[in-house]
Design a protein around this motif. Structure first.
Motif, PDB file in Angstrom:
ATOM      1  N   LEU A   1       0.819  -1.298  -0.078  1.00 22.78           N
ATOM      2  CA  LEU A   1       0.008   0.153   0.182  1.00 22.78           C
ATOM      3  C   LEU A   1       0.924   1.100  -0.077  1.00 22.78           C
ATOM      4  N   PHE A   2       1.751   1.238   0.940  1.00 20.19           N
ATOM      5  CA  PHE A   2       2.875   2.352   0.728  1.00 20.19           C
ATOM      6  C   PHE A   2       3.464   2.765  -0.592  1.00 20.19           C
ATOM      7  N   PHE A   3       4.002   1.759  -1.209  1.00 15.31           N
ATOM      8  CA  PHE A   3       4.500   2.050  -2.524  1.00 15.31           C
ATOM      9  C   PHE A   3       3.647   2.350  -3.437  1.00 15.31           C
ATOM     10  N   ALA A   4       2.304   1.690  -3.591  1.00 17.82           N
ATOM     11  CA  ALA A   4       1.480   2.080  -4.419  1.00 17.82           C
ATOM     12  C   ALA A   4       0.798   3.476  -4.240  1.00 17.82           C
ATOM     13  N   PHE A   5       0.619   3.845  -3.258  1.00 16.29           N
ATOM     14  CA  PHE A   5       0.203   5.148  -2.930  1.00 16.29           C
ATOM     15  C   PHE A   5       1.101   6.319  -3.023  1.00 16.29           C
ATOM     16  N   SER A   6       2.502   5.987  -2.766  1.00 13.94           N
ATOM     17  CA  SER A   6       3.317   7.168  -2.821  1.00 13.94           C
ATOM     18  C   SER A   6       3.962   7.337  -4.296  1.00 13.94           C
ATOM     19  N   ASN A   7       3.572   6.373  -5.397  1.00 15.09           N
ATOM     20  CA  ASN A   7       4.045   6.397  -6.728  1.00 15.09           C
ATOM     21  C   ASN A   7       5.531   6.531  -6.634  1.00 15.09           C
ATOM     22  N   SER A   8       6.140   6.114  -5.572  1.00 20.57           N
ATOM     23  CA  SER A   8       7.648   6.213  -5.900  1.00 20.57           C
ATOM     24  C   SER A   8       8.298   4.882  -6.336  1.00 20.57           C
ATOM     25  N   PHE A   9       7.613   3.543  -6.365  1.00 24.16           N
ATOM     26  CA  PHE A   9       8.156   2.487  -6.634  1.00 24.16           C
ATOM     27  C   PHE A   9       6.868   1.855  -7.311  1.00 24.16           C
ATOM     28  N   VAL A  10       7.073   0.731  -8.013  1.00 20.94           N
ATOM     29  CA  VAL A  10       6.068   0.045  -8.660  1.00 20.94           C
ATOM     30  C   VAL A  10       6.434  -1.515  -8.094  1.00 20.94           C
ATOM     31  N   PHE A  11       5.312  -1.947  -7.200  1.00 22.03           N
ATOM     32  CA  PHE A  11       5.462  -3.322  -6.622  1.00 22.03           C
ATOM     33  C   PHE A  11       5.181  -4.283  -7.725  1.00 22.03           C
ATOM     34  N   ALA A  12       6.209  -5.348  -7.867  1.00 21.33           N
ATOM     35  CA  ALA A  12       5.575  -6.277  -9.028  1.00 21.33           C
ATOM     36  C   ALA A  12       6.173  -7.568  -8.636  1.00 21.33           C
ATOM     37  N   GLN A  13       5.245  -8.822  -8.519  1.00 27.39           N
ATOM     38  CA  GLN A  13       5.641  -9.971  -8.085  1.00 27.39           C
ATOM     39  C   GLN A  13       4.482 -10.696  -8.589  1.00 27.39           C
ATOM     40  N   THR A  14       4.828 -11.782  -9.302  1.00 32.11           N
ATOM     41  CA  THR A  14       3.840 -12.966 -10.036  1.00 32.11           C
ATOM     42  C   THR A  14       4.051 -14.259  -9.309  1.00 32.11           C
ATOM     43  N   LYS A  15       2.964 -14.842  -8.954  1.00 29.90           N
ATOM     44  CA  LYS A  15       2.951 -16.328  -8.574  1.00 29.90           C
ATOM     45  C   LYS A  15       1.995 -17.002  -9.410  1.00 29.90           C
ATOM     46  N   VAL A  16       2.242 -18.557  -9.695  1.00 31.56           N
ATOM     47  CA  VAL A  16       1.418 -19.115 -10.441  1.00 31.56           C
ATOM     48  C   VAL A  16       1.752 -20.594  -9.907  1.00 31.56           C
ATOM     49  N   SER A  17       0.479 -21.377  -9.953  1.00 31.47           N
ATOM     50  CA  SER A  17       0.560 -22.737  -9.582  1.00 31.47           C
ATOM     51  C   SER A  17      -0.618 -23.739 -10.407  1.00 31.47           C
ATOM     52  N   GLY A  18      -0.207 -24.809 -10.688  1.00 28.87           N
ATOM     53  CA  GLY A  18      -1.364 -25.448 -11.319  1.00 28.87           C
ATOM     54  C   GLY A  18      -1.060 -26.859 -11.650  1.00 28.87           C
ATOM     55  N   HIS A  19      -1.787 -27.375 -12.429  1.00 35.57           N
ATOM     56  CA  HIS A  19      -1.832 -28.888 -12.684  1.00 35.57           C
ATOM     57  C   HIS A  19      -2.011 -28.864 -14.307  1.00 35.57           C
ATOM     58  N   VAL A  20      -0.994 -29.705 -15.047  1.00 33.63           N
ATOM     59  CA  VAL A  20      -0.939 -29.949 -16.500  1.00 33.63           C
ATOM     60  C   VAL A  20      -1.414 -31.357 -16.590  1.00 33.63           C
ATOM     61  N   TYR A  21      -2.369 -31.373 -17.508  1.00 29.46           N
ATOM     62  CA  TYR A  21      -2.978 -32.655 -18.016  1.00 29.46           C
ATOM     63  C   TYR A  21      -2.901 -32.815 -19.641  1.00 29.46           C
ATOM     64  N   ASP A  22      -3.202 -33.865 -20.096  1.00 25.20           N
ATOM     65  CA  ASP A  22      -3.539 -34.050 -21.383  1.00 25.20           C
ATOM     66  C   ASP A  22      -4.787 -34.146 -21.870  1.00 25.20           C
ATOM     67  N   SER A  23      -5.367 -34.604 -22.904  1.00 26.50           N
ATOM     68  CA  SER A  23      -6.753 -34.527 -23.485  1.00 26.50           C
ATOM     69  C   SER A  23      -7.403 -35.501 -22.629  1.00 26.50           C
ATOM     70  N   ASN A  24      -6.736 -36.514 -22.201  1.00 24.56           N
ATOM     71  CA  ASN A  24      -7.491 -37.677 -21.612  1.00 24.56           C
ATOM     72  C   ASN A  24      -7.578 -37.539 -20.120  1.00 24.56           C
ATOM     73  N   LYS A  25      -7.173 -36.232 -19.570  1.00 29.35           N
ATOM     74  CA  LYS A  25      -7.204 -35.882 -18.312  1.00 29.35           C
ATOM     75  C   LYS A  25      -6.110 -36.369 -17.472  1.00 29.35           C
ATOM     76  N   GLN A  26      -5.123 -37.042 -18.091  1.00 31.73           N
ATOM     77  CA  GLN A  26      -3.946 -37.706 -17.541  1.00 31.73           C
ATOM     78  C   GLN A  26      -2.925 -36.436 -17.151  1.00 31.73           C
ATOM     79  N   SER A  27      -2.468 -36.802 -16.046  1.00 30.22           N
ATOM     80  CA  SER A  27      -1.066 -35.774 -15.634  1.00 30.22           C
ATOM     81  C   SER A  27      -0.216 -35.823 -16.423  1.00 30.22           C
ATOM     82  N   VAL A  28       0.358 -34.768 -16.817  1.00 32.67           N
ATOM     83  CA  VAL A  28       1.798 -34.669 -17.732  1.00 32.67           C
ATOM     84  C   VAL A  28       2.852 -34.282 -16.819  1.00 32.67           C
ATOM     85  N   PRO A  29       3.719 -35.361 -16.154  1.00 34.03           N
ATOM     86  CA  PRO A  29       5.044 -35.097 -15.540  1.00 34.03           C
ATOM     87  C   PRO A  29       6.111 -34.545 -16.330  1.00 34.03           C
TER      88      PRO A  29
END
Length: 832
Positions: free
Chosen positions: A9-37
């Motif tokens: 909040l401090f950085f966003a409202f001060s406009n002095s810095f741009v906070f950036a962070q990306t997080k992603v998680s999930g599960h990869v399948y094939d068309s038969n709903k089998q997991s893809v290791p």
């Protein structure tokens, strides 16, 4: 987490810095709903990525703001997915099969060819150039090293927070964070920092690390804990064929044998810094082997690694470790030489490998800087000190650390110091700490006195019946310069009290000159080992096991007094001199006899009185110890060679001593790490007694009539089945660490480990020594002089992760009285 929100909040409202962070998680399948290791996941337009695990799941994060990810795998169409927010959890990604590969089963399963594979062509160039990169290219080198070790509780949820075990310590959960590797919540509980100067000489093949500063949270001045943790995360070189972690040898993805255990895929190419690099993804060809999955970036001219990530698969045959993740970064010197600048190592210790199981993260971050080359040091410079401890190193002030750290502590790491200092004052934590200490040491701690060890409280043998034992030791700190130990025991069948008491004092720390003395009156199985000394603190396990096979009545009552001096002129090399006096007589005259003819008068005696002086040399190359008091703790137990030479002289007519003789004994043990094929342990014992001595002073080939596996014994020999005055024994055992079972489908998931062993002994017994025996016992037993006595065994280890069973088979001498041709022994233990 609340501080993260406030900061945002401090950085966003001060406009002095741009906070950036990306997080992603999930599960990869094939068309038969089998997991893809082992599918590849990357943030688009970056080199930040990861690989799905065996179940097709992934987690990835970046400090930068990314708008999309790319998912790819052999035989499937590459898929690009836009991210609508910075944090996206539990995604489901479905990959469609490429039309050209629908019928190609091999490609669908992810197997890659060993021929016409550009990734393997690049791998061969790495092999050809690996000795031309890093510090190995120079005659001498030195650099600064900063190491940070951390332990965290992970998978923090409400059930854990509300657990009874943390009653009174709830405040520790006020601030928790999320791992950038797994996405799990964690709470730091231990932190250690170390600053060192490392010197190396490739011509002399020498390496020396000089500690400049050490600091840890909550356990100040605890060298033992620090040493164990550092040994757990010992240094490694990714260019080596095998990388050793947790006593296991993992095949490196850069190994010359890697193409037999890994699949390799050339995935991408891009500039990293100002160097054009290729990206290669690798993953295991088979499950349950000690392998990794991950990727690396390699330069296109020097064929040196620029970045590499390694993650142990969950199916790997290793206990108590659910995840293991490594990343290394290298920088370029003089436009051609790549030197390591960062090494990050994270392991997830847990009782099982289930997705939601709780555990402890162990993290090591090592930074390297200020490289200098070709500055020669004299060979004496590299000689290790026997006692290198300097108290000032462990008490550096804050200004030292502010200047010496190569990277600042983050808010969680800064918090650890304050957190553990507070915890040490909490009664609930003290109780938890005391329980852990009892389980680890076997002693109950009191103020200056430890009661125990608890594990030897109850025993049984034919003479004493059930036996109760109670003992203790003085213990003020781990670095006490003196220590007194004692015990008392009582047998309910013979109705006799036994005891032992000893004391030792460290006279000089620099040379580790130690003097010790003691007295022990007890019942003992003399034929329990070949190479032994007059140790007043020792006692034979064979004479006090709970369950035994066959008759175990040939026990001896011993009254032993000894005084010894020991010095360590060079690290891991000790010289000792011991003067002792002992009396030996049968524990039960009706069951066993030590009768002998007195060499002077010819009369029959049943009690041996013997004075002896022994000089010993011991060398333990590669042994790591911690502590600087009279007792030191071995950090890498069983992982180093042992050489022991003992020369004893029996003195007659001193304190009514009976015999004059000389005895020479040599013992050599060597473990051999054979890469991906496991560990071979070997030992050799030889000895000879010069002069005429009775049964009680001869060398008995060590049998084993217990159901426990006892090192350097013969499980199918009864006690006193062979007696010698000259002997040579060899023991060889190989642990394949599951390499064979991992290729058998029905056994693969059990993570069992196969062992094979063979042992043999040859010995002689002179007519003169047989003639001294007045009981006639030596007329009925002999020495294995006609042919070498031998046994072999097969075993299965890692049963339920803690149990091992061995099946033993006799090779010869089947006509010996009560000879056993088959036997079973077992043992418990916690092993990785």
């Amino acid at each position: 987490m609340k501080y993260w929100v406030l900061g945002f909040l401090f950085f966003a409202f001060s406009n002095s810095f741009v906070f950036a962070q990306t997080k992603v998680s999930g599960h990869v399948y094939d068309s038969n709903k089998q997991s893809v290791p082992f599918a590849n996941i990357v943030f688009v337009n970056s080199t930040i990525g990861t690989i799905t695990d065996e179940n097709g799941k992934f987690y990835m994060e970046s400090d930068q703001n990314h708008s999309s990810i790319k998912v790819s795998f052999i035989g499937f169409e590459t898929k690009t997915i836009k991210l609508s927010k910075r944090t996206t959890y539990n995604m489901e990604v479905v990959l469609e099969e490429e039309a050209a590969s629908l019928d190609e089963v091999v490609i669908y399963k992810g197997k890659t060819s060993k021929k016409n594979n550009p990734a393997i062509d690049i791998l061969r160039k790495i092999w050809d150039n690996r000795r031309e990169n890093g510090v190995k290219k120079f005659k001498q080198y030195n650099y600064d090293k900063y190491e940070k070790l951390e332990f965290d509780l992970n998978t923090i949820d409400s059930a854990l927070v509300n657990s009874r075990i943390f009653n009174g310590m709830e405040f520790i959960f006020e601030d928790i964070d999320t791992s950038r590797i797994t996405g799990k919540t964690y709470l730091p509980i231990f932190l250690n920092e170390a600053i060192s100067k490392v010197y190396g000489d490739n011509q002399l093949n020498e390496l020396k690390e000089v500690l400049k500063g050490n600091k840890n949270a909550g356990f100040s001045d605890n060298q033992t804990l620090i040493a164990f943790v550092k040994d757990l995360y010992s240094d490694y070189d990714i260019y080596d064929n095998y990388l050793k972690f947790f006593d296991k040898s993992f095949t490196s993805p850069l190994s010359r044998t890697g193409i037999n255990v890994y699949n390799y895929v050339l995935s991408d190419s891009a500039y990293i810094g100002n160097k054009w690099c290729y990206n290669i993804i690798y993953y295991p060809r088979r499950k349950n082997e000690l392998t990794f999955k991950g990727d690396f970036w390699v330069n296109d001219t020097t064929w040196a690694i620029k970045e590499i990530n390694l993650e142990v698969t969950k199916s790997a045959n290793i206990n108590w470790v659910k995840d293991l993740y490594i990343e290394q970064e290298f920088d370029v010197l003089n436009d051609s030489i790549f030197l390591i600048t960062k090494d990050y190592f994270q392991s997830d210790f847990a009782f099982n490998k289930k997705e939601k199981s709780r555990g402890v993260y162990g993290k090591r971050t090592t930074l390297y800087n200020n490289y200098k080359f070709d500055q020669r040091k004299d060979k004496k410079f590299y000689q290790s000190q026997v006692d290198p401890y300097n108290q000032d190193i462990y008490n550096r002030d804050d200004s030292f650390w502010s200047n010496a750290r190569m990277e600042d502590l983050n808010k969680d790491e800064q918090k650890v110091y304050k957190l553990l200092d507070t915890l040490r004052t909490v009664k609930a934590f003290k109780r938890l700490y005391n329980v852990g200490t009892i389980l680890a040491t076997g002693y109950v701690e009191f103020n200056g006195w430890d009661f125990g060890p608890l594990f030897s409280t109850v025993g049984y043998n034919t003479i004493e019946g059930f036996r109760l034992r109670a003992g203790g030791r003085t213990y003020f700190t781990a670095n006490d310069r003196w220590r007194i130990e004692g015990y008392g025991a009582y047998g309910f069948r013979d109705n006799k009290f036994k005891y032992g008491i000893s004391g030792k004092y460290l006279v000089d720390r620099k040379s580790r000159l130690i003097v010790s003395a003691g007295n022990r009156r007890d019942v003992e199985q003399l034929g329990a080992s070949l190479t032994n000394t007059n140790d007043v603190e020792g006692r034979s396990l064979a004479s006090s096991s709970i369950v035994a096979t066959g008759d175990n009545s040939r026990l001896t009552s011993i009254n032993l007094s000894a005084f010894s001096m020991q010095i360590e002129p060079r690290k891991n090399f000790t010289i000792g001199v011991t003067g002792s006096y002992r009396t030996l007589k049968p524990a039960d005259d009706d069951l066993f006899s030590l009768d002998f003819f007195d060499p002077d008068t010819g009369e029959i005696k049943s009690e041996i009185k013997q004075a002896e002086i022994a000089t010993s040399l011991a060398y333990y190359p590669g042994r790591k110890t911690t502590g600087y008091g009279v007792d030191r703790i071995v950090v890498n137990d069983g992982d180093y060679a042992q050489l022991f030479l003992n020369y004893s002289v029996g003195l007659d007519h001193i304190l009514e001593s009976d015999f004059e003789y000389q005895k020479l004994q040599f013992f050599y043990r060597q473990p051999w790490n054979i890469g991906g094929f496991g560990v071979l342990n070997s030992s050799l014992e030889v000895g000879k007694t010069f002069g005429e001595v009775p049964l009680g002073l001869l060398s008995v080939v060590p049998g084993n009539q217990t159901y426990l596996s006892i090192q350097n014994t013969f499980p199918l020999l009864n006690f006193y089945e062979f007696v010698t005055d000259t002997y040579a024994a060899v023991h060889i055992e190989h642990n394949f660490n599951g390499r064979i079972f991992s290729r058998i489908p029905l056994l693969r998931k059990l993570n069992l480990r196969e062992l094979v062993g063979v042992r043999g002994v040859w010995g002689e017994l002179s007519d003169e020594n047989i003639a001294l025996d007045a009981s006639g016992f030596l007329q009925t037993v002999g020495a294995p002089d006609e042919e070498i006595y031998w046994e072999y065994s097969v075993g299965v280890g890692n049963i339920f992760k803690v149990f091992r069973i061995d099946f033993h088979f006799r090779g010869n001498y089947f006509d010996n009285p009560d000879a056993r041709d088959f036997g079973v022994t077992g043992s418990f233990g916690f092993y990785f």
